[in-house]
Design a protein around this motif. Structure first.
Motif, PDB file in Angstrom:
ATOM      1  N   GLU A 294     -11.598  15.083 -15.690  1.00 10.77           N
ATOM      2  CA  GLU A 294     -10.708  14.637 -14.809  1.00 10.77           C
ATOM      3  C   GLU A 294     -11.528  13.958 -13.415  1.00 10.77           C
ATOM      4  O   GLU A 294     -10.971  13.076 -12.954  1.00 10.77           O
ATOM      5  N   GLU A 295     -12.816  14.599 -13.348  1.00 10.48           N
ATOM      6  CA  GLU A 295     -13.620  13.712 -12.388  1.00 10.48           C
ATOM      7  C   GLU A 295     -13.926  12.392 -12.478  1.00 10.48           C
ATOM      8  O   GLU A 295     -14.140  11.696 -11.725  1.00 10.48           O
ATOM      9  N   ALA A 296     -13.901  12.179 -13.871  1.00 13.29           N
ATOM     10  CA  ALA A 296     -14.225  10.643 -14.309  1.00 13.29           C
ATOM     11  C   ALA A 296     -13.296   9.883 -14.216  1.00 13.29           C
ATOM     12  O   ALA A 296     -13.404   8.412 -14.291  1.00 13.29           O
ATOM     13  N   LYS A 297     -12.186  10.120 -13.891  1.00 17.14           N
ATOM     14  CA  LYS A 297     -10.993   9.162 -13.916  1.00 17.14           C
ATOM     15  C   LYS A 297     -11.009   8.225 -12.815  1.00 17.14           C
ATOM     16  O   LYS A 297     -11.711   8.606 -11.864  1.00 17.14           O
ATOM     17  N   ASP A 298     -10.829   7.140 -13.031  1.00 19.34           N
ATOM     18  CA  ASP A 298     -10.960   5.914 -12.032  1.00 19.34           C
ATOM     19  C   ASP A 298     -12.259   5.829 -11.600  1.00 19.34           C
ATOM     20  O   ASP A 298     -12.572   5.194 -10.734  1.00 19.34           O
ATOM     21  N   LYS A 299     -13.299   5.971 -12.305  1.00 15.22           N
ATOM     22  CA  LYS A 299     -14.828   5.866 -12.196  1.00 15.22           C
ATOM     23  C   LYS A 299     -15.260   5.286 -13.770  1.00 15.22           C
ATOM     24  O   LYS A 299     -14.637   5.267 -14.510  1.00 15.22           O
ATOM     25  N   LYS A 300     -16.446   4.518 -13.311  1.00 17.69           N
ATOM     26  CA  LYS A 300     -17.077   4.186 -14.798  1.00 17.69           C
ATOM     27  C   LYS A 300     -17.522   5.533 -15.481  1.00 17.69           C
ATOM     28  O   LYS A 300     -18.206   6.407 -14.650  1.00 17.69           O
ATOM     29  N   SER A 301     -17.002   5.473 -16.608  1.00 16.92           N
ATOM     30  CA  SER A 301     -17.630   6.850 -17.451  1.00 16.92           C
ATOM     31  C   SER A 301     -17.720   6.669 -18.808  1.00 16.92           C
ATOM     32  O   SER A 301     -17.154   5.553 -19.349  1.00 16.92           O
ATOM     33  N   SER A 302     -18.109   7.572 -19.464  1.00 22.76           N
ATOM     34  CA  SER A 302     -18.117   7.573 -20.838  1.00 22.76           C
ATOM     35  C   SER A 302     -18.085   8.763 -21.521  1.00 22.76           C
ATOM     36  O   SER A 302     -18.501   9.725 -20.953  1.00 22.76           O
ATOM     37  N   SER A 303     -17.485   9.044 -22.656  1.00 25.28           N
ATOM     38  CA  SER A 303     -17.573  10.521 -23.287  1.00 25.28           C
ATOM     39  C   SER A 303     -17.966  10.327 -24.554  1.00 25.28           C
ATOM     40  O   SER A 303     -17.672  11.298 -25.401  1.00 25.28           O
ATOM     41  N   ILE A 304     -19.019   9.509 -24.802  1.00 28.04           N
ATOM     42  CA  ILE A 304     -19.510   9.572 -26.072  1.00 28.04           C
ATOM     43  C   ILE A 304     -20.387  10.878 -26.531  1.00 28.04           C
ATOM     44  O   ILE A 304     -20.378  11.381 -27.440  1.00 28.04           O
ATOM     45  N   ASP A 305     -21.209  11.069 -25.472  1.00 24.15           N
ATOM     46  CA  ASP A 305     -22.452  12.456 -25.770  1.00 24.15           C
ATOM     47  C   ASP A 305     -21.971  13.381 -24.734  1.00 24.15           C
ATOM     48  O   ASP A 305     -22.852  14.146 -24.540  1.00 24.15           O
TER      49      ASP A 305
ATOM     50  N   ARG B 270     -17.617  25.980  -8.147  1.00 19.86           N
ATOM     51  CA  ARG B 270     -16.208  26.097  -7.667  1.00 19.86           C
ATOM     52  C   ARG B 270     -14.988  26.124  -8.710  1.00 19.86           C
ATOM     53  O   ARG B 270     -14.128  26.775  -8.755  1.00 19.86           O
ATOM     54  N   TRP B 271     -15.368  25.559  -9.870  1.00 19.50           N
ATOM     55  CA  TRP B 271     -14.371  25.294 -10.992  1.00 19.50           C
ATOM     56  C   TRP B 271     -14.726  26.701 -11.767  1.00 19.50           C
ATOM     57  O   TRP B 271     -13.587  27.156 -12.407  1.00 19.50           O
ATOM     58  N   ALA B 272     -15.917  27.262 -11.629  1.00 21.55           N
ATOM     59  CA  ALA B 272     -15.887  28.329 -12.772  1.00 21.55           C
ATOM     60  C   ALA B 272     -15.228  29.771 -11.746  1.00 21.55           C
ATOM     61  O   ALA B 272     -14.946  30.708 -12.606  1.00 21.55           O
TER      62      ALA B 272
ATOM     63  N   LYS C 193     -16.920  26.673 -21.027  1.00 19.41           N
ATOM     64  CA  LYS C 193     -17.357  25.229 -21.391  1.00 19.41           C
ATOM     65  C   LYS C 193     -16.253  24.432 -21.591  1.00 19.41           C
ATOM     66  O   LYS C 193     -16.186  23.146 -21.174  1.00 19.41           O
ATOM     67  N   GLY C 194     -15.124  24.541 -22.253  1.00 15.99           N
ATOM     68  CA  GLY C 194     -13.996  23.676 -22.422  1.00 15.99           C
ATOM     69  C   GLY C 194     -13.177  23.336 -21.109  1.00 15.99           C
ATOM     70  O   GLY C 194     -12.858  22.131 -21.002  1.00 15.99           O
ATOM     71  N   LYS C 195     -13.068  24.206 -20.041  1.00 14.40           N
ATOM     72  CA  LYS C 195     -12.777  23.919 -18.683  1.00 14.40           C
ATOM     73  C   LYS C 195     -13.648  22.838 -18.147  1.00 14.40           C
ATOM     74  O   LYS C 195     -13.352  22.070 -17.631  1.00 14.40           O
ATOM     75  N   MET C 196     -14.820  23.203 -18.319  1.00  7.44           N
ATOM     76  CA  MET C 196     -15.997  22.272 -17.442  1.00  7.44           C
ATOM     77  C   MET C 196     -15.771  20.746 -18.044  1.00  7.44           C
ATOM     78  O   MET C 196     -15.792  19.895 -17.404  1.00  7.44           O
ATOM     79  N   MET C 197     -15.716  20.699 -19.465  1.00 10.24           N
ATOM     80  CA  MET C 197     -15.320  19.484 -20.138  1.00 10.24           C
ATOM     81  C   MET C 197     -14.158  18.824 -19.537  1.00 10.24           C
ATOM     82  O   MET C 197     -14.223  17.701 -18.998  1.00 10.24           O
ATOM     83  N   ARG C 198     -13.119  19.613 -19.358  1.00 11.15           N
ATOM     84  CA  ARG C 198     -11.988  19.023 -19.003  1.00 11.15           C
ATOM     85  C   ARG C 198     -12.016  18.741 -17.309  1.00 11.15           C
ATOM     86  O   ARG C 198     -11.480  17.564 -16.957  1.00 11.15           O
ATOM     87  N   LYS C 199     -12.798  19.632 -16.543  1.00  6.55           N
ATOM     88  CA  LYS C 199     -12.986  18.952 -15.028  1.00  6.55           C
ATOM     89  C   LYS C 199     -13.774  17.824 -15.011  1.00  6.55           C
ATOM     90  O   LYS C 199     -13.550  17.066 -14.075  1.00  6.55           O
TER      91      LYS C 199
END
Length: 162
Positions: free
Chosen positions: A99-110, A158-160, A90-96
């Motif tokens: 990373e996927e969110a970089k340079d895109k409109k994103s939010s890490s609130i929820d 793929r990430w898993a 789960k930690g790896k998925m959050m990190r991935k």
């Protein structure tokens, strides 16, 4: 008449989170696209019962049927899916996802929310009790929503593996 041209109606768009109470009181209705409504004659905080009654009052006053308004709302795709994911990943998925969110409109609130288009997004929240990830997807069309789901579940697989 539900074409958006109402006499004595002025729409303003923008953030309202930084307003002071005195500024908010200059509006009769404060609403967000997320479904939060506040009628300032009652309170500046959203109150679902008062808002529901106020909406019914407006429908009666303007001789509108709720079904007429609902027909005018364009349909959109929205789904919630659970995707299997071991607790240890789960930690790896959050990190991935971050990373996927970089340079895109994103939010890490929820969790991690990534917009893939103006009105299309995916929100990933690791489940705190089960070995799974909670995916919420909203899109303009079924086709684009299913494409977002397919794209991100393939990435998760793929990430898993790595």
């Amino acid at each position: 008449m539900i074409d958006g041209s109402f006499e004595n109606l002025e729409l303003e768009r923008g953030k309202y989170s930084e307003f002071k109470a005195s500024q908010l009181k200059s509006y009769d209705l404060i609403a967000t696209v997320d479904g939060n409504f506040a009628f300032s004659e009652f309170t500046l905080h959203h109150d679902s019962m008062f808002c529901a009654l106020k909406i019914v009052e407006m429908l009666i006053k303007f001789d509108l049927k709720l079904s007429e308004i609902v027909k005018k709302i364009e349909p959109f795709y929205y789904t919630y899916e659970k995707v299997a994911c071991k607790q240890s990943l789960k930690g790896k998925m959050m990190r991935k996802f971050l990373e996927e969110a970089k340079d895109k409109k994103s939010s890490s609130i929820d969790g991690v929310k990534i917009w893939t288009a103006k009105n299309d997004w995916i929100l990933m929240i690791p489940d705190q009790y089960e070995d799974s990830l909670n995916l919420y997807i909203q899109a303009q069309t079924n086709k684009s929503g299913k494409a977002i789901y397919k794209k991100y579940t393939q990435k998760i697989d793929r990430w898993a593996e790595k």
